[in-house]
Design a protein around this motif. Structure first.
Motif, mmCIF file in Angstrom:
data_model
loop_
_atom_site.group_PDB
_atom_site.id
_atom_site.type_symbol
_atom_site.label_atom_id
_atom_site.label_comp_id
_atom_site.label_asym_id
_atom_site.label_seq_id
_atom_site.Cartn_x
_atom_site.Cartn_y
_atom_site.Cartn_z
ATOM 1 N N VAL A 241 0.987 -1.315 0.356
ATOM 2 C CA VAL A 241 0.133 0.100 0.087
ATOM 3 C C VAL A 241 0.827 1.239 0.317
ATOM 4 O O VAL A 241 0.686 2.236 -0.451
ATOM 5 C CB VAL A 241 -0.662 0.093 0.826
ATOM 6 N N ASP A 242 1.903 1.317 0.875
ATOM 7 C CA ASP A 242 2.679 2.343 0.678
ATOM 8 C C ASP A 242 4.101 1.708 0.157
ATOM 9 O O ASP A 242 5.009 0.814 0.410
ATOM 10 C CB ASP A 242 3.027 2.376 2.147
ATOM 11 N N ALA A 243 3.870 2.501 -1.269
ATOM 12 C CA ALA A 243 5.339 2.317 -1.583
ATOM 13 C C ALA A 243 6.977 2.249 -1.387
ATOM 14 O O ALA A 243 7.623 1.693 -2.042
ATOM 15 C CB ALA A 243 5.455 3.726 -3.137
ATOM 16 N N ASP A 244 6.917 3.117 -0.391
ATOM 17 C CA ASP A 244 8.300 2.576 0.562
ATOM 18 C C ASP A 244 8.236 1.605 1.243
ATOM 19 O O ASP A 244 9.360 0.826 1.440
ATOM 20 C CB ASP A 244 8.241 3.921 1.684
ATOM 21 N N GLN A 245 7.142 0.658 1.318
ATOM 22 C CA GLN A 245 7.413 -0.455 1.605
ATOM 23 C C GLN A 245 8.115 -1.515 0.775
ATOM 24 O O GLN A 245 7.967 -3.261 0.653
ATOM 25 C CB GLN A 245 6.719 -0.928 2.231
ATOM 26 N N PHE A 246 8.154 -1.429 -0.548
ATOM 27 C CA PHE A 246 9.055 -2.407 -2.354
ATOM 28 C C PHE A 246 10.175 -3.765 -1.693
ATOM 29 O O PHE A 246 9.686 -4.345 -1.403
ATOM 30 C CB PHE A 246 8.874 -1.853 -2.934
ATOM 31 N N SER A 247 11.218 -2.357 -1.189
ATOM 32 C CA SER A 247 12.222 -3.170 -0.801
ATOM 33 C C SER A 247 11.989 -4.252 0.732
ATOM 34 O O SER A 247 12.202 -5.591 0.666
ATOM 35 C CB SER A 247 13.369 -2.337 -0.131
ATOM 36 N N GLU A 248 10.732 -3.583 1.689
ATOM 37 C CA GLU A 248 10.526 -4.701 2.953
ATOM 38 C C GLU A 248 9.209 -5.888 1.969
ATOM 39 O O GLU A 248 9.852 -7.073 2.866
ATOM 40 C CB GLU A 248 9.692 -4.252 3.854
ATOM 41 N N LEU A 249 8.630 -5.458 1.269
ATOM 42 C CA LEU A 249 8.165 -6.776 0.762
ATOM 43 C C LEU A 249 8.837 -7.996 0.294
ATOM 44 O O LEU A 249 9.648 -9.089 0.195
ATOM 45 C CB LEU A 249 7.007 -6.356 -0.335
ATOM 46 N N ARG A 250 9.939 -7.146 -0.650
ATOM 47 C CA ARG A 250 10.602 -8.153 -1.899
ATOM 48 C C ARG A 250 11.617 -8.970 -0.997
ATOM 49 O O ARG A 250 12.124 -10.824 -1.294
ATOM 50 C CB ARG A 250 12.462 -7.162 -1.935
ATOM 51 N N ASP A 251 12.071 -8.608 0.306
ATOM 52 C CA ASP A 251 12.923 -9.445 1.876
ATOM 53 C C ASP A 251 12.451 -10.600 2.221
ATOM 54 O O ASP A 251 12.927 -11.583 2.962
ATOM 55 C CB ASP A 251 13.258 -8.651 2.641
#
Length: 539
Positions: A241-251
Motif C-alpha cells: 500500500v505504501d510504495a516505500d515498503q517495496f524493499s521490505e516486501l521483497r526481503d
C-alpha cells in the motif's frame, strides 16, 4: 514416541498431514514414508471429500489403514451410521473400527495397541546403499535447513557426506538425530528409522520434499519414485500500500521462500499500483496463508489483485506461450488458440442441496460427469470445471448454498482449448492495463458491463465528459460516461437577449473541448481495489 506393549518396548513414529487439496503432494510424500495410517473420521460429520482423496493416496502406497471414529462424546455423534458410510464409500472393513474421543481420553490406549498389532514393522535393509525419503523440511535461522526423513535402505551417521539426488547438491551431515518429540542427537540412524539432519543447507529449495538422500561415495542406483517439482497453479499480484515498503516486501518474500519452496515470485510494475510482485501459489489456501504471514509476521500492508491462472497460448508460428498476466497475452493476430487449466471436482453433499450445487457448477462452465448416491442421504457429484472459475468465490458459494454441509476435493486434469478473449478497459480512450482480464467469450458482456458501472461510481467527476468503455480489441461491448462538472455561466444573466446566453454557453463549450483534448483522468486507488473485488464476484 516410546510405547510399551505386553512388556515389549516399541518405537512409534507418528506424523499428522494437512487435509487440504493444495498440499496433496506433501501428503503423498508423508504417506510414502509410512507403513500404515489412521483414518480419523468425525463421528457426527461423516466422510468428507478430502478424507476420500487421502484414503486413495494411502491405498496407492499399500498402507495398512485403521479406521478411527473421533468425537463420539458429542450429542450429535452417530458412530454406527458413520461406520456404515465408511464401508459403503471407502470399502474398508469397519468391524474393528476404534471409537474414541480425544477430549474425554476415550480409546487412546486402544489406538496405540492397534498400531502395534496391525501395522507391520519396516523391512530390514541396512546392508544396501543409503536411500532416505525427505517428507518435510523447515528453515532454522541459526542452523539452516533442518530435513526430516525416513530411511528406506542403508544407514546414515554423523559426519557422512551426503547428496540430494534430485537437486544434485552435496553436504556433510553435521548433526543427525531422532524426534522424541524434541530433537535428540544420535550417532547413527538405520533402515526403517525416522530422523532429522542438519548440514548448513541455505535454502529449502536444495532439499525439497520428496527428494532422496544417498551417500556421496556409495550412491544408490536409482532415487525413490514419486518426486516432482512444485508447480504454481494460481497467480496474483502483491503490491505494498505504501510504495516505500517495496524493499521490505521483497526481503519478506525471500525469507518466506527459504521456508516454502513452492512459493514463486517475480517483480512486476503496474501503472496503478506501482512496484510489486507477481506471485505463484499451489492454490487458494496457500495464497491466503502466504498473504496472512506477510501481513502478520512482517507488518506489511498489502494490496492483492484478483487471483488468476496460467493460460497456454498457441501462436500462429507454432510456439506455445504460458501467460499468467493478461498484459503478457500475444496480439490477436499472432494467436491461434488459448488453452486453460481444467480440474476434476468432486462435491459430497446431503441430497437436499444437490440442485443448488449443480446450478453453481453449471454457472461456472462446469461439464457434468457423474452423480452417485453414496448412502441414502448423501451424494457425490463430479464435474470438470475450468480452474479460473474456481479460484474466485466457488468454495464460499458451495458452503453457503449447502448451509456448510457440503465438502469438495479437486485435482488438476490438464489443459483444454476454450474460447477466451482479453477484455480491456479504456478511460477517456486510454487503455488501463491493470484492469484487463482474460474472460470466456460468453461472460465478456456481463463482466464488461459490471466493471464499467462500478468505475462510473468510483471515479470522481472531471471538468469534462469521461467515457468509460469495455473493449474486445477495438470493439466496444459496454460503455458508461461520467458527465462533466459544469460551472453555471448563466448565473450573472438576469435577463436580456438570448444571444447573450448563447454566447456564454458557446464559450464554455469551447473551453470544455480544449480541456478534454489535454485532460487526463486519475483513477483513485480505491477504484482499483473495488474493481478487483468485483472481478472476483463476477468471474
Amino acid at each position: 514416541m516410546r510405547f510399551i506393549y505386553q512388556n515389549e518396548p516399541y518405537c512409534l513414529n507418528l506424523i499428522d498431514t494437512p487435509g487440504h487439496v493444495d498440499f496433496s503432494y506433501e501428503v503423498s510424500r508423508s504417506l510414502a514414508a509410512c507403513e500404515g495410517a489412521l483414518l480419523v473420521v468425525d463421528a457426527s460429520q461423516g466422510v468428507e471429500a478430502q478424507t476420500l482423496a487421502n484414503v486413495y493416496l494411502a491405498l496407492e502406497n499399500n498402507l495398512e489403514i485403521i479406521p478411527v471414529l473421533n468425537k463420539i462424546d458429542l450429542p450429535g455423534a452417530e458412530p454406527d451410521r458413520v461406520c456404515r458410510e465408511i464401508e459403503e464409500v471407502v470399502g474398508l472393513d469397519c468391524s474393528n473400527a476404534i471409537y474414541c474421543s480425544a477430549k474425554e481420553g476415550i480409546g487412546i490406549t486402544e489406538i496405540l495397541n492397534a498400531i502395534v498389532q496391525r501395522i507391520p514393522p519396516p523391512p530390514a535393509s541396512t546392508d544396501r546403499p543409503l536411500r532416505a525419503l525427505i517428507f518435510d523440511s523447515y528453515y532454522d535461522a541459526y542452523r539452516g535447513v533442518i530435513v526430516y526423513f525416513r530411511i528406506i535402505d542403508g544407514a546414515i551417521k554423523k559426519g557422512d557426506r551426503i547428496v540430494f539426488m534430485a537437486s544434485g547438491k552435496d553436504y556433510y551431515a553435521d548433526e543427525v538425530g531422532v524426534l522424541s518429540p524434541s530433537q535428540l542427537q544420535v550417532d547413527t540412524l538405520y533402515a526403517g528409522e525416522v530422523g532429522y539432519l542438519s548440514a548448513s543447507i541455505r535454502s529449502v529449495a536444495d532439499a525439497r520434499v520428496g527428494d532422496t538422500i544417498t551417500h556421496y561415495t556409495r550412491k544408490a542406483e536409482q532415487s525413490l519414485p514419486g518426486y516432482k517439482e512444485a508447480t504454481p497453479m494460481v497467480f496474483c499480484g502483491l503490491f505494498p500500500v505504501d510504495a516505500d515498503q517495496f524493499s521490505e516486501l521483497r526481503d519478506a518474500l525471500e525469507k518466506l521462500q527459504l521456508n516454502d519452496a513452492a512459493l514463486k515470485f517475480e517483480p512486476e510494475t503496474s501503472s496503478a499500483m506501482g512496484f510489486g510482485f507477481r506471485c505463484g501459489f499451489l492454490g487458494l489456501l496457500h495464497m491466503e496463508i502466504v498473504q496472512e504471514r506477510l501481513e502478520r509476521e512482517y507488518n506489511l500492508s498489502l494490496i492483492t489483485t484478483a487471483p488468476s491462472v496460467v493460460y497456454r497460448v498457441n501462436c500462429v508460428n507454432g510456439d506455445t506461450v504460458e501467460c499468467s498476466n493478461p498484459s503478457l497475452l500475444p496480439e490477436p493476430g499472432n494467436r491461434r488458440s488459448i488453452e486453460e487449466p481444467f480440474v476434476k471436482i468432486e462435491m459430497l453433499t446431503p441430497k437436499d442441496y444437490i440442485g443448488a450445487l449443480m446450478e453453481l457448477a453449471q454457472d461456472r462452465r462446469g461439464v457434468f460427469k457423474e452423480m452417485k448416491f453414496i448412502t441414502e442421504n448423501r451424494a457425490s457429484i463430479i464435474y470438470e470445471l475450468p480452474l479460473a472459475e474456481m479460484v474466485g468465490d466457488f468454495f464460499d458459494q458451495l458452503k453457503s448454498r449447502s448451509k456448510g454441509y457440503a465438502s469438495m476435493e479437486y485435482s488438476f486434469i490438464g489443459y483444454k482449448e476454450s474460447e477466451l478473449i482479453k477484455l480491456d478497459i479504456q478511460i477517456s480512450g486510454d487503455p488501463v492495463e491493470p484492469l484487463s482480464t482474460i474472460v470466456h467469450k460468453d461472460k465478456a458482456y456481463s463482466v464488461g458491463r459490471a466493471l464499467t458501472q462500478k468505475l462510473k461510481e468510483l471515479i470522481p467527476r472531471q471538468m469534462f465528459k469521461v467515457p468509460i468503455q469495455a473493449c474486445i480489441g477495438s470493439k466496444v461491448i459496454a460503455s458508461e460516461a461520467l458527465s462533466a462538472i459544469r460551472k453555471d455561466v448563466l448565473a450573472k444573466c438576469y435577463g436580456g437577449d438570448i444571444s447573450r446566453k448563447k454566447k456564454l454557453l458557446k464559450k464554455q463549450a469551447e473551453g470544455k473541448k480544449r480541456m478534454k483534448s489535454i485532460g487526463k483522468v486519475d483513477v483513485p486507488q480505491e477504484a482499483f481495489m473495488a474493481v478487483l473485488k468485483l472481478e472476483k464476484e463476477v468471474l
